[in-house]
Design a protein around this motif. Sequence first.
Motif, PDB file in Angstrom:
ATOM      1  N   GLN A   1       0.829  -1.217   0.000  1.00 19.27           N
ATOM      2  CA  GLN A   1       0.000   0.000   0.000  1.00 19.27           C
ATOM      3  C   GLN A   1       0.857   1.257   0.000  1.00 19.27           C
ATOM      4  O   GLN A   1       0.348   2.368  -0.160  1.00 19.27           O
ATOM      5  N   ASN A   2       2.163   1.109   0.195  1.00 22.97           N
ATOM      6  CA  ASN A   2       3.065   2.255   0.283  1.00 22.97           C
ATOM      7  C   ASN A   2       3.240   2.958  -1.065  1.00 22.97           C
ATOM      8  O   ASN A   2       3.013   2.354  -2.133  1.00 22.97           O
ATOM      9  N   ASP A   3       3.670   4.222  -1.010  1.00 26.64           N
ATOM     10  CA  ASP A   3       4.020   4.918  -2.245  1.00 26.64           C
ATOM     11  C   ASP A   3       5.394   4.427  -2.699  1.00 26.64           C
ATOM     12  O   ASP A   3       6.056   3.642  -2.016  1.00 26.64           O
ATOM     13  N   LEU A   4       5.833   4.888  -3.882  1.00 26.02           N
ATOM     14  CA  LEU A   4       7.067   4.368  -4.473  1.00 26.02           C
ATOM     15  C   LEU A   4       8.278   4.604  -3.580  1.00 26.02           C
ATOM     16  O   LEU A   4       9.119   3.710  -3.425  1.00 26.02           O
ATOM     17  N   ASN A   5       8.387   5.779  -2.988  1.00 27.20           N
ATOM     18  CA  ASN A   5       9.538   6.079  -2.140  1.00 27.20           C
ATOM     19  C   ASN A   5       9.649   5.074  -0.991  1.00 27.20           C
ATOM     20  O   ASN A   5      10.717   4.526  -0.714  1.00 27.20           O
ATOM     21  N   ASN A   6       8.532   4.806  -0.312  1.00 31.28           N
ATOM     22  CA  ASN A   6       8.542   3.860   0.807  1.00 31.28           C
ATOM     23  C   ASN A   6       8.715   2.412   0.332  1.00 31.28           C
ATOM     24  O   ASN A   6       9.307   1.592   1.031  1.00 31.28           O
ATOM     25  N   LEU A   7       8.197   2.109  -0.857  1.00 28.81           N
ATOM     26  CA  LEU A   7       8.404   0.767  -1.415  1.00 28.81           C
ATOM     27  C   LEU A   7       9.892   0.502  -1.635  1.00 28.81           C
ATOM     28  O   LEU A   7      10.401  -0.569  -1.306  1.00 28.81           O
ATOM     29  N   ILE A   8      10.581   1.503  -2.195  1.00 31.08           N
ATOM     30  CA  ILE A   8      12.024   1.357  -2.441  1.00 31.08           C
ATOM     31  C   ILE A   8      12.776   1.185  -1.122  1.00 31.08           C
ATOM     32  O   ILE A   8      13.675   0.341  -0.998  1.00 31.08           O
ATOM     33  N   GLN A   9      12.399   1.959  -0.116  1.00 31.20           N
ATOM     34  CA  GLN A   9      13.046   1.849   1.200  1.00 31.20           C
ATOM     35  C   GLN A   9      12.842   0.458   1.789  1.00 31.20           C
ATOM     36  O   GLN A   9      13.768  -0.114   2.387  1.00 31.20           O
ATOM     37  N   GLN A  10      11.651  -0.093   1.631  1.00 30.72           N
ATOM     38  CA  GLN A  10      11.373  -1.422   2.181  1.00 30.72           C
ATOM     39  C   GLN A  10      12.152  -2.512   1.444  1.00 30.72           C
ATOM     40  O   GLN A  10      12.762  -3.386   2.051  1.00 30.72           O
ATOM     41  N   VAL A  11      12.128  -2.436   0.119  1.00 30.06           N
ATOM     42  CA  VAL A  11      12.765  -3.479  -0.695  1.00 30.06           C
ATOM     43  C   VAL A  11      14.282  -3.481  -0.527  1.00 30.06           C
ATOM     44  O   VAL A  11      14.933  -4.530  -0.598  1.00 30.06           O
ATOM     45  N   THR A  12      14.871  -2.300  -0.277  1.00 31.54           N
ATOM     46  CA  THR A  12      16.336  -2.204  -0.186  1.00 31.54           C
ATOM     47  C   THR A  12      16.821  -1.989   1.246  1.00 31.54           C
ATOM     48  O   THR A  12      17.957  -1.562   1.457  1.00 31.54           O
ATOM     49  N   LYS A  13      16.006  -2.293   2.221  1.00 31.09           N
ATOM     50  CA  LYS A  13      16.405  -2.106   3.625  1.00 31.09           C
ATOM     51  C   LYS A  13      17.512  -3.082   3.997  1.00 31.09           C
ATOM     52  O   LYS A  13      17.645  -4.168   3.417  1.00 31.09           O
ATOM     53  N   ASN A  14      18.319  -2.694   4.981  1.00 31.46           N
ATOM     54  CA  ASN A  14      19.446  -3.522   5.423  1.00 31.46           C
ATOM     55  C   ASN A  14      19.041  -4.555   6.472  1.00 31.46           C
ATOM     56  O   ASN A  14      19.617  -5.644   6.541  1.00 31.46           O
ATOM     57  N   LYS A  15      18.060  -4.231   7.283  1.00 29.58           N
ATOM     58  CA  LYS A  15      17.618  -5.149   8.321  1.00 29.58           C
ATOM     59  C   LYS A  15      16.600  -6.132   7.753  1.00 29.58           C
ATOM     60  O   LYS A  15      15.623  -5.720   7.133  1.00 29.58           O
ATOM     61  N   GLN A  16      16.839  -7.428   7.950  1.00 29.43           N
ATOM     62  CA  GLN A  16      16.007  -8.476   7.361  1.00 29.43           C
ATOM     63  C   GLN A  16      15.743  -8.177   5.887  1.00 29.43           C
ATOM     64  O   GLN A  16      14.605  -8.008   5.451  1.00 29.43           O
ATOM     65  N   PRO A  17      16.808  -8.125   5.099  1.00 32.43           N
ATOM     66  CA  PRO A  17      16.696  -7.634   3.721  1.00 32.43           C
ATOM     67  C   PRO A  17      15.985  -8.598   2.770  1.00 32.43           C
ATOM     68  O   PRO A  17      16.061  -9.824   2.927  1.00 32.43           O
ATOM     69  N   PHE A  18      15.340  -8.034   1.787  1.00 36.82           N
ATOM     70  CA  PHE A  18      14.781  -8.821   0.698  1.00 36.82           C
ATOM     71  C   PHE A  18      15.890  -9.247  -0.261  1.00 36.82           C
ATOM     72  O   PHE A  18      15.800 -10.282  -0.903  1.00 36.82           O
ATOM     73  N   ILE A  19      16.924  -8.405  -0.374  1.00 31.60           N
ATOM     74  CA  ILE A  19      18.065  -8.673  -1.254  1.00 31.60           C
ATOM     75  C   ILE A  19      19.281  -8.910  -0.367  1.00 31.60           C
ATOM     76  O   ILE A  19      19.816  -7.966   0.225  1.00 31.60           O
ATOM     77  N   PRO A  20      19.733 -10.141  -0.215  1.00 35.24           N
ATOM     78  CA  PRO A  20      20.790 -10.462   0.761  1.00 35.24           C
ATOM     79  C   PRO A  20      22.117  -9.756   0.516  1.00 35.24           C
ATOM     80  O   PRO A  20      22.747  -9.284   1.451  1.00 35.24           O
ATOM     81  N   ASP A  21      22.563  -9.703  -0.731  1.00 33.16           N
ATOM     82  CA  ASP A  21      23.868  -9.132  -1.025  1.00 33.16           C
ATOM     83  C   ASP A  21      23.834  -7.611  -0.867  1.00 33.16           C
ATOM     84  O   ASP A  21      23.086  -6.919  -1.558  1.00 33.16           O
ATOM     85  N   SER A  22      24.649  -7.079   0.031  1.00 34.23           N
ATOM     86  CA  SER A  22      24.607  -5.646   0.345  1.00 34.23           C
ATOM     87  C   SER A  22      25.025  -4.780  -0.844  1.00 34.23           C
ATOM     88  O   SER A  22      24.455  -3.712  -1.080  1.00 34.23           O
ATOM     89  N   TYR A  23      26.034  -5.243  -1.600  1.00 37.56           N
ATOM     90  CA  TYR A  23      26.492  -4.482  -2.763  1.00 37.56           C
ATOM     91  C   TYR A  23      25.390  -4.427  -3.822  1.00 37.56           C
ATOM     92  O   TYR A  23      25.089  -3.367  -4.369  1.00 37.56           O
ATOM     93  N   GLN A  24      24.791  -5.566  -4.094  1.00 38.54           N
ATOM     94  CA  GLN A  24      23.700  -5.611  -5.070  1.00 38.54           C
ATOM     95  C   GLN A  24      22.512  -4.795  -4.598  1.00 38.54           C
ATOM     96  O   GLN A  24      21.856  -4.095  -5.376  1.00 38.54           O
ATOM     97  N   ARG A  25      22.242  -4.858  -3.300  1.00 37.32           N
ATOM     98  CA  ARG A  25      21.123  -4.112  -2.713  1.00 37.32           C
ATOM     99  C   ARG A  25      21.293  -2.606  -2.946  1.00 37.32           C
ATOM    100  O   ARG A  25      20.335  -1.913  -3.286  1.00 37.32           O
ATOM    101  N   GLN A  26      22.510  -2.115  -2.785  1.00 34.86           N
ATOM    102  CA  GLN A  26      22.770  -0.692  -2.981  1.00 34.86           C
ATOM    103  C   GLN A  26      22.604  -0.297  -4.439  1.00 34.86           C
ATOM    104  O   GLN A  26      22.071   0.764  -4.766  1.00 34.86           O
ATOM    105  N   ARG A  27      23.051  -1.163  -5.330  1.00 36.47           N
ATOM    106  CA  ARG A  27      22.924  -0.874  -6.757  1.00 36.47           C
ATOM    107  C   ARG A  27      21.455  -0.840  -7.176  1.00 36.47           C
ATOM    108  O   ARG A  27      21.042   0.016  -7.962  1.00 36.47           O
ATOM    109  N   ILE A  28      20.662  -1.766  -6.661  1.00 34.89           N
ATOM    110  CA  ILE A  28      19.229  -1.786  -6.963  1.00 34.89           C
ATOM    111  C   ILE A  28      18.577  -0.518  -6.430  1.00 34.89           C
ATOM    112  O   ILE A  28      17.754   0.117  -7.105  1.00 34.89           O
ATOM    113  N   CYS A  29      18.960  -0.132  -5.226  1.00 39.79           N
ATOM    114  CA  CYS A  29      18.423   1.088  -4.606  1.00 39.79           C
ATOM    115  C   CYS A  29      18.737   2.313  -5.465  1.00 39.79           C
ATOM    116  O   CYS A  29      17.858   3.158  -5.710  1.00 39.79           O
ATOM    117  N   ASN A  30      19.964   2.417  -5.937  1.00 37.70           N
ATOM    118  CA  ASN A  30      20.363   3.563  -6.758  1.00 37.70           C
ATOM    119  C   ASN A  30      19.562   3.627  -8.052  1.00 37.70           C
ATOM    120  O   ASN A  30      19.111   4.701  -8.473  1.00 37.70           O
TER     121      ASN A  30
END
Length: 399
Positions: free
Chosen positions: A71-100
Amino acid sequence: MIFEKKKENLIEYTMATMQEFDLAIRNIEKKDYKRHSENCSNQSRKVSESLCKCIILQSNLSDNEKNSLNQNDLNNLIQQVTKNKQPFIPDSYQRQRICNRLNMLRTTGNDGSHEGEYKITLDDLNEIKSSLLYLLKWYFNEYSESEIPNELSYLFKTENSFEFTMLNNILSSKFSKSENLYEEKKYKLKYELWKVHLMLDMYILFLDKDITIIKTVNDFFEKLTFSIDFLTIITPHSINEKRIENIKKIFNDYQGINSDKIKNINVVSLSDFIWDNFSLNNKDIKEVYEEKYFMDQHLFELDKDYEVIKNELSIKYLLENSIEKEFAKPITLILGQGGVGKSTLTETLVNKINKKYDSKRAILIKAEILKNSLKNSIDNISLTIDSIFDLYNLLNFRR
């Protein structure tokens, strides 16, 4: 059912984005450009939103949690998908690239992200396309471990990447007789076996990127019906010693099962293969001209109060930060007015690198060389050098 619908939305919005992208490019000098470029940006944000929701729906969260997050807007969706705690994307480097990439799509052309009226530029459009292709390829091939949908496969046919035909071009430029024995081009399973006819036949196994190495090796040995004295395995990217030993170990483990079909194995990157086999006298590169009385200059790093916090010589700084660091930046810009010593500095740096390192080589390509090489040949050669193959192709063209 909900997930499939979001996946359909992802495909639909991507196709709409690329349609508007093409229309914007075609109308770049016309009044319709503004409308199509804005539509392209708006559709790309819908792609980002659908992609985030697909990632969330594929997670192990409960249905209530998934519905709540979506139900979140795009900004909050991106924050959730690329969060560091209990991440959806395990690899931190890849997670940052997806976030960018996601944030780039979110902000480009969004009036709320810019002061005043913002015009989407051609560079913005190319960034949108590049980010979309990156995200889609990552999502389908890596995150979902599935094929790119047929509706979107055309987008990746023009992607700038190594093609097997390039290996054929490289081999045929030096060896008069080479043949492709067999190949495989499936999802996570892409390789080719080549035979070069010499006094002692040379066998080359090229492993494409985005493969599962165990699956690939297993398939290779299943098809191998003869013995090989020496096999050269070529990887598309540079790899470290640990990775080389790992590939050798996997092959040797299978050899125990397959009665030693391969006696000797060498693993090398495509860049090193070209360098070692096709560069004349590459082990004894002549030094470029260097000013005899070159005097290095000091670089000063200042803090916010303009106090000196770092002071070191420029050659030392460039060697350490552009060459020696494990994650050194790929490009270093040296700016200055004519005559201040930019060329002298780069000439000295090239010689320092070639004297100091056994595993690295620097090539000085001056602007006038590129201008002369590309003059009257725009349609025959790429204007972009993204890999050593492009460099090899350019220098080969000049000869």
